[in-house]
Design a protein around this motif. Structure first.
Motif, PDB file in Angstrom:
ATOM      1  N   PRO A 211      23.827  30.506  12.286  1.00  0.00           N
ATOM      2  CA  PRO A 211      24.994  30.109  13.033  1.00  0.00           C
ATOM      3  C   PRO A 211      24.975  28.764  13.422  1.00  0.00           C
ATOM      4  N   PHE A 212      23.656  27.935  13.517  1.00  0.00           N
ATOM      5  CA  PHE A 212      23.652  26.656  14.106  1.00  0.00           C
ATOM      6  C   PHE A 212      23.832  25.581  12.831  1.00  0.00           C
ATOM      7  N   GLN A 213      24.116  25.943  11.890  1.00  0.00           N
ATOM      8  CA  GLN A 213      24.138  25.006  10.640  1.00  0.00           C
ATOM      9  C   GLN A 213      25.824  25.192  10.014  1.00  0.00           C
ATOM     10  N   PRO A 214      26.378  24.084   9.526  1.00  0.00           N
ATOM     11  CA  PRO A 214      27.801  24.127   9.043  1.00  0.00           C
ATOM     12  C   PRO A 214      27.772  25.168   7.943  1.00  0.00           C
ATOM     13  N   GLU A 215      28.865  26.007   7.511  1.00  0.00           N
ATOM     14  CA  GLU A 215      29.034  26.667   6.494  1.00  0.00           C
ATOM     15  C   GLU A 215      29.257  25.978   5.473  1.00  0.00           C
ATOM     16  N   LYS A 216      28.779  26.386   4.047  1.00  0.00           N
ATOM     17  CA  LYS A 216      28.986  25.916   2.989  1.00  0.00           C
ATOM     18  C   LYS A 216      30.107  26.744   2.179  1.00  0.00           C
ATOM     19  N   PRO A 217      31.154  26.081   1.388  1.00  0.00           N
ATOM     20  CA  PRO A 217      32.091  26.971   0.871  1.00  0.00           C
ATOM     21  C   PRO A 217      31.301  27.787  -0.273  1.00  0.00           C
ATOM     22  N   GLU A 218      30.278  27.424  -1.136  1.00  0.00           N
ATOM     23  CA  GLU A 218      29.838  28.342  -2.027  1.00  0.00           C
ATOM     24  C   GLU A 218      29.115  29.316  -1.420  1.00  0.00           C
ATOM     25  N   GLU A 219      28.505  29.244  -0.031  1.00  0.00           N
ATOM     26  CA  GLU A 219      27.785  30.510   0.630  1.00  0.00           C
ATOM     27  C   GLU A 219      28.834  31.279   1.224  1.00  0.00           C
ATOM     28  N   THR A 220      29.739  30.598   1.583  1.00  0.00           N
ATOM     29  CA  THR A 220      30.853  31.621   2.142  1.00  0.00           C
ATOM     30  C   THR A 220      31.481  32.592   1.173  1.00  0.00           C
ATOM     31  N   ALA A 221      31.735  32.082  -0.079  1.00  0.00           N
ATOM     32  CA  ALA A 221      32.330  32.700  -1.049  1.00  0.00           C
ATOM     33  C   ALA A 221      31.447  33.866  -1.531  1.00  0.00           C
ATOM     34  N   PHE A 222      29.992  33.413  -1.504  1.00  0.00           N
ATOM     35  CA  PHE A 222      29.059  34.536  -1.906  1.00  0.00           C
ATOM     36  C   PHE A 222      28.864  35.661  -0.901  1.00  0.00           C
ATOM     37  N   TRP A 223      28.869  35.227   0.360  1.00  0.00           N
ATOM     38  CA  TRP A 223      28.625  36.347   1.327  1.00  0.00           C
ATOM     39  C   TRP A 223      30.201  37.229   1.220  1.00  0.00           C
ATOM     40  N   LYS A 224      31.348  36.808   0.955  1.00  0.00           N
ATOM     41  CA  LYS A 224      32.621  37.531   0.920  1.00  0.00           C
ATOM     42  C   LYS A 224      32.533  38.600  -0.193  1.00  0.00           C
ATOM     43  N   GLY A 225      31.681  37.939  -1.403  1.00  0.00           N
ATOM     44  CA  GLY A 225      31.622  38.854  -2.492  1.00  0.00           C
ATOM     45  C   GLY A 225      30.704  39.949  -2.327  1.00  0.00           C
ATOM     46  N   VAL A 226      29.750  39.810  -1.221  1.00  0.00           N
ATOM     47  CA  VAL A 226      28.643  41.079  -0.906  1.00  0.00           C
ATOM     48  C   VAL A 226      29.657  41.934  -0.212  1.00  0.00           C
ATOM     49  N   LEU A 227      30.370  41.449   0.876  1.00  0.00           N
ATOM     50  CA  LEU A 227      31.316  42.383   1.581  1.00  0.00           C
ATOM     51  C   LEU A 227      32.309  43.252   0.769  1.00  0.00           C
ATOM     52  N   ALA A 228      32.917  42.634  -0.260  1.00  0.00           N
ATOM     53  CA  ALA A 228      33.763  43.137  -1.150  1.00  0.00           C
ATOM     54  C   ALA A 228      33.066  44.193  -1.851  1.00  0.00           C
ATOM     55  N   THR A 229      31.898  43.985  -2.506  1.00  0.00           N
ATOM     56  CA  THR A 229      31.256  44.988  -3.028  1.00  0.00           C
ATOM     57  C   THR A 229      30.898  46.230  -2.309  1.00  0.00           C
ATOM     58  N   THR A 230      30.646  45.888  -0.983  1.00  0.00           N
ATOM     59  CA  THR A 230      30.439  47.006   0.020  1.00  0.00           C
ATOM     60  C   THR A 230      31.495  47.807   0.011  1.00  0.00           C
ATOM     61  N   HIS A 231      32.836  47.058   0.321  1.00  0.00           N
ATOM     62  CA  HIS A 231      34.019  47.591   0.415  1.00  0.00           C
ATOM     63  C   HIS A 231      34.371  48.471  -0.629  1.00  0.00           C
ATOM     64  N   ARG A 232      34.167  48.001  -1.948  1.00  0.00           N
ATOM     65  CA  ARG A 232      34.615  48.765  -3.178  1.00  0.00           C
ATOM     66  C   ARG A 232      33.809  50.128  -3.161  1.00  0.00           C
ATOM     67  N   GLN A 233      32.550  50.120  -2.657  1.00  0.00           N
ATOM     68  CA  GLN A 233      31.557  51.248  -2.755  1.00  0.00           C
ATOM     69  C   GLN A 233      32.178  52.236  -1.765  1.00  0.00           C
ATOM     70  N   PHE A 234      32.633  51.719  -0.687  1.00  0.00           N
ATOM     71  CA  PHE A 234      33.217  52.685   0.316  1.00  0.00           C
ATOM     72  C   PHE A 234      34.695  53.411   0.003  1.00  0.00           C
ATOM     73  N   ILE A 235      35.389  52.460  -0.827  1.00  0.00           N
ATOM     74  CA  ILE A 235      36.729  53.206  -1.251  1.00  0.00           C
ATOM     75  C   ILE A 235      36.534  54.156  -2.397  1.00  0.00           C
ATOM     76  N   GLU A 236      35.322  53.733  -3.176  1.00  0.00           N
ATOM     77  CA  GLU A 236      35.183  54.792  -4.230  1.00  0.00           C
ATOM     78  C   GLU A 236      34.564  56.042  -3.782  1.00  0.00           C
ATOM     79  N   SER A 237      33.598  56.064  -2.495  1.00  0.00           N
ATOM     80  CA  SER A 237      33.268  57.194  -1.950  1.00  0.00           C
ATOM     81  C   SER A 237      34.416  58.134  -1.291  1.00  0.00           C
TER      82      SER A 237
END
Length: 327
Positions: A211-237
């Motif tokens: 949290p003490f470093q600036p966000e990088k667009p590519e890393e933000t996109a990656f993290w959103k992908g991780v959350l999207a994968t978890t969300h998909r698993q949630f929906i499937e269950s």
């Protein structure tokens, strides 16, 4: 001869002796009081240490669950209360252990998961979801019912969707099928304070959540992908557990993270009916006698928690530093 070398009269000697005697008596009294206080503190500490050791030695031998009467026909009740997370009351270890004992009990006619939780870890929720479905397969004669009281959101609804049927009150809050991961950004604050952040890593993206470093667009996109994968698993269950009961086509926002009242949830197919634990036991399972199988803390656990042993874990949860949460 001057007066100062005169022999003191008998009355002066007696008076001085009386004062010395009184002084010694007072000092002895004070010393005795101090000695008594020290011994009092010692015995209190000794008693405290004895009780602590006794709790440590004997608490593992005490029953951890509720009242498990194998000879009586009953509805087994397991509470899922609070944050669903490791080392919490609603951890997978506690809930799964209680479920296994309830299913193995000869008197169990049905199992009720009494839920009041905002959700929590997707991992812990997934463990419980899978175990409910496994136990239902091994014991098809025992049905599992989820009863949501005040709140059954996110990971708590994830668990509920594994049950045969879900019930709630008309004013209960149900749903919130989404994923969140929160932290803070202190970059501008650091700049204003004139503080330089120095991070040394062995991987290009090792500190991407710092949290003490600036966000990088590519890393933000990656993290959103991780959350999207978890969300998909949630929906499937949830779809696996609820099947055709869900009104997905009519409500595209069903998996958006929104939360509904029990009355609305019934229309959406998120729950099967309105009712309390007693209602389900009496009218649905047909066995009004309730037996609590919830795993309970030992006296030693309760004692250490009162001393603040879990403060660090709670702070980490509140600050969003333990990975994604189902909310």
């Amino acid at each position: 001869m001057s007066d100062q070398w005169k022999e003191p009269v008998q009355g002066d000697k007696e008076e001085r002796n009386s004062w010395r005697l009184l002084e010694r008596t007072l000092l002895a009294t004070v010393q005795e009081q101090r000695r008594a206080r020290r011994w009092g503190i010692f015995f209190k500490l000794l008693t405290f240490a004895y009780l602590f050791v006794a709790l440590a030695l004997f608490s593992p031998l005490l029953p951890m669950g509720g009242d498990k009467r194998a000879e009586d026909s009953h509805t087994a009740v397991i509470n899922v209360r609070g944050m669903i997370a490791d080392e919490e009351a609603a951890s997978a270890d506690n809930i799964v252990g209680a479920l296994r004992e309830a299913f193995e009990n000869e008197g169990t006619k049905g199992v009720v998961l009494r839920i009041n939780s905002p959700g929590g870890s997707p991992v812990q929720s997934g463990y419980i979801f899978d175990e409910i479905r496994r136990l239902r397969g091994e014991h098809p004669e025992i049905k599992v019912y989820a009863v949501i009281t005040d709140l059954g959101a996110s990971g708590a609804y994830y668990i509920a969707s594994a049950a045969d049927e879900i019930y709630a009150d008309k004013s209960s809050l149900v749903g919130s099928i989404g994923v969140t991961a929160a932290t803070f950004g202190f970059v501008e604050t650091m700049d204003k304070l004139g503080v330089e952040r120095r991070v040394y890593t062995s991987g290009e993206h090792k500190a991407f959540l710092d949290p003490f470093q600036p966000e990088k667009p590519e890393e933000t996109a990656f993290w959103k992908g991780v959350l999207a994968t978890t969300h998909r698993q949630f929906i499937e269950s949830v779809k696996l557990g609820r099947g055709d009961k869900l009104q997905v086509a009519d409500h595209p926002e069903l998996f958006s993270g929104l939360i509904w009242s029990g009355e609305q949830a019934l229309e959406l197919g998120l729950i099967d009916g309105l009712g309390s634990t007693s209602y389900v036991a009496r009218e649905v399972i047909g066995e009004a006698e309730l037996v609590d199988f919830t795993v309970k803390d030992s006296p030693l656990d309760r004692f250490t928690k009162k001393l603040g042993a879990s403060v660090g874990a709670q702070l980490a949860l509140w600050m969003g530093l333990q990975g994604p949460s189902l909310r």
